[in-house]
Design an enzyme around this catalytic site. Structure first.
Site: not given
Ligand code: 4NP
Length: 150
Positions: A8, A14, A117
């Protein structure tokens, strides 16, 4: 041993859930499967999963508290048989890196939908939705892994 990597954006919301869910499902079936996860971004390298993901995982009997985020790298393409992005952007980023064997998790049980997300969702509710999406898709993915995928 067959191997699969979930990717991800941050590797804190996720993909750690997908990693834990598929590992559990594979263990239940006695499948020898290496499962890992990573993020395309570098912001959270070394950090544990976000609190909401730890909590929803715990509610389902999964402990992801010791997981630590890492960034996907080109070597992963040689190490893992199957690489699965959680949304279309993840898949595009992986393909842009030159990776083959890249799939989208939603294709295994959610009509090709993105697993959204949840990082910027205001509360816990989004994580329940995301967990159930990932769980359903991981069941489909495991069935495919048992038959013909890679
Ligand atoms: P993930 O969620 O891709 O599901 O781990 C996110 C976690 C952090 C960020 C974006 C998505 N971020 O921009 O820091």
């Amino acid at each position: 041993m067959r191997s699969i990597l979930f990717v991800c954006l941050g590797n804190i919301c996720r993909s750690p859930l997908a990693e834990a869910i598929l590992r559990e499902k594979a263990a239940e079936k006695g499948m020898d499967l290496r499962v890992d996860s990573a993020g395309t971004g570098s912001w959270h390298i070394g950090e544990p999963p976000c609190d909401h993901s730890v909590r929803i995982a715990k509610q389902h009997g999964l402990d992801i508290g010791a997981y630590r985020a890492r960034q996907v790298c080109l070597d992963d393409a040689a190490v893992f048989d199957v690489i699965v992005g959680l949304d279309a952007k993840n898949v595009a980023d992986l393909e842009r890196m030159g990776m083959a064997n890249v799939y989208k998790l939603g294709d295994f049980g959610f009509g090709g939908a993105d697993v959204p997300d949840p990082y910027f969702f205001p509360g816990f509710e989004g994580f329940e939705k995301v967990f159930s999406m990932i769980e359903r898709c991981c069941s489909g993915l495991l069935t495919q892994l048992e038959t013909d995928l890679a």
